[in-house]
Design a protein around this motif. Sequence first.
Motif, mmCIF file in Angstrom:
data_model
loop_
_atom_site.group_PDB
_atom_site.id
_atom_site.type_symbol
_atom_site.label_atom_id
_atom_site.label_comp_id
_atom_site.label_asym_id
_atom_site.label_seq_id
_atom_site.Cartn_x
_atom_site.Cartn_y
_atom_site.Cartn_z
ATOM 1 N N LEU A 20 -36.591 -34.165 -45.888
ATOM 2 C CA LEU A 20 -37.264 -33.578 -44.829
ATOM 3 C C LEU A 20 -38.051 -32.412 -45.299
ATOM 4 C CD1 LEU A 20 -34.513 -33.791 -42.183
ATOM 5 C CD2 LEU A 20 -36.069 -35.486 -42.547
ATOM 6 N N SER A 21 -39.009 -32.031 -44.774
ATOM 7 C CA SER A 21 -39.668 -30.861 -45.111
ATOM 8 C C SER A 21 -40.165 -30.164 -43.867
ATOM 9 C CB SER A 21 -41.103 -31.230 -45.615
ATOM 10 O OG SER A 21 -41.136 -31.994 -46.658
ATOM 11 N N CYS A 22 -40.226 -28.762 -44.037
ATOM 12 C CA CYS A 22 -40.645 -27.941 -42.914
ATOM 13 C C CYS A 22 -41.604 -27.012 -43.345
ATOM 14 C CB CYS A 22 -39.358 -27.153 -42.424
ATOM 15 S SG CYS A 22 -39.964 -26.006 -41.013
ATOM 16 N N ALA A 23 -42.825 -27.091 -42.570
ATOM 17 C CA ALA A 23 -43.899 -26.300 -43.069
ATOM 18 C C ALA A 23 -44.117 -25.004 -42.067
ATOM 19 C CB ALA A 23 -45.305 -26.969 -43.159
ATOM 20 N N ALA A 24 -43.993 -23.788 -42.684
ATOM 21 C CA ALA A 24 -44.108 -22.727 -41.923
ATOM 22 C C ALA A 24 -45.469 -21.984 -42.087
ATOM 23 C CB ALA A 24 -42.923 -21.688 -42.276
ATOM 24 N N SER A 25 -45.662 -21.428 -40.755
ATOM 25 C CA SER A 25 -47.090 -20.662 -40.912
ATOM 26 C C SER A 25 -47.115 -19.591 -39.873
ATOM 27 C CB SER A 25 -48.141 -21.607 -40.476
ATOM 28 O OG SER A 25 -48.109 -22.166 -39.062
ATOM 29 N N ASP A 73 -40.236 -20.862 -52.031
ATOM 30 C CA ASP A 73 -40.875 -19.848 -51.953
ATOM 31 C C ASP A 73 -40.231 -18.576 -50.509
ATOM 32 O OD1 ASP A 73 -43.797 -21.252 -50.290
ATOM 33 O OD2 ASP A 73 -41.738 -21.145 -49.473
ATOM 34 N N PHE A 74 -39.327 -19.446 -50.023
ATOM 35 C CA PHE A 74 -38.514 -18.915 -48.873
ATOM 36 C C PHE A 74 -39.584 -18.288 -47.792
ATOM 37 C CE2 PHE A 74 -34.536 -18.225 -47.349
ATOM 38 C CZ PHE A 74 -34.433 -17.029 -46.421
ATOM 39 N N LYS A 75 -40.709 -18.833 -47.569
ATOM 40 C CA LYS A 75 -41.348 -18.421 -46.381
ATOM 41 C C LYS A 75 -41.927 -19.658 -45.938
ATOM 42 C CE LYS A 75 -44.653 -14.896 -45.057
ATOM 43 N NZ LYS A 75 -45.368 -13.630 -45.293
ATOM 44 N N ASN A 76 -42.950 -20.318 -46.764
ATOM 45 C CA ASN A 76 -43.833 -21.241 -46.288
ATOM 46 C C ASN A 76 -43.451 -22.831 -46.133
ATOM 47 O OD1 ASN A 76 -46.021 -19.385 -46.304
ATOM 48 N ND2 ASN A 76 -45.848 -19.365 -48.470
#
Length: 115
Positions: A20-25, A73-76
């Motif tokens: 699973l992936s989670c893309a954060a913006s 990257d613990f953010k994106n």
Amino acid sequence: QVQLVESGGDLVQAGGSLRLSCAASGMIFRPSTMAWYRQAPGKQRDLVATISSGGSTNYADSVKDRFTIFTPDFKNTLYLQMRSLKPEDTAVYYCAAVHGGVAYWGQGTQVTVSS
């Protein structure tokens, strides 16, 4: 505004794997914790795994040694590598980012494990 978008959910046979992936913006801050939760039909949302900004990880007992939470990257971007999947892993999986006592959630991605 903060937006988290999960992807990677699918129908898989028992014993299979998924990532699973989670893309954060929109996060102008560095969250203190990122996590994966899941919610099966008719059940409460349960914690699956967490990762702190320092890299520490924690897992629910039911997924230890089968799931791995990681982020480059613990953010994106946040990932959940799932192996040896079981029918009881079937659920909607949500990613979350926590900062200043506020939790931000994605919309979820469906994982279905057939026996």
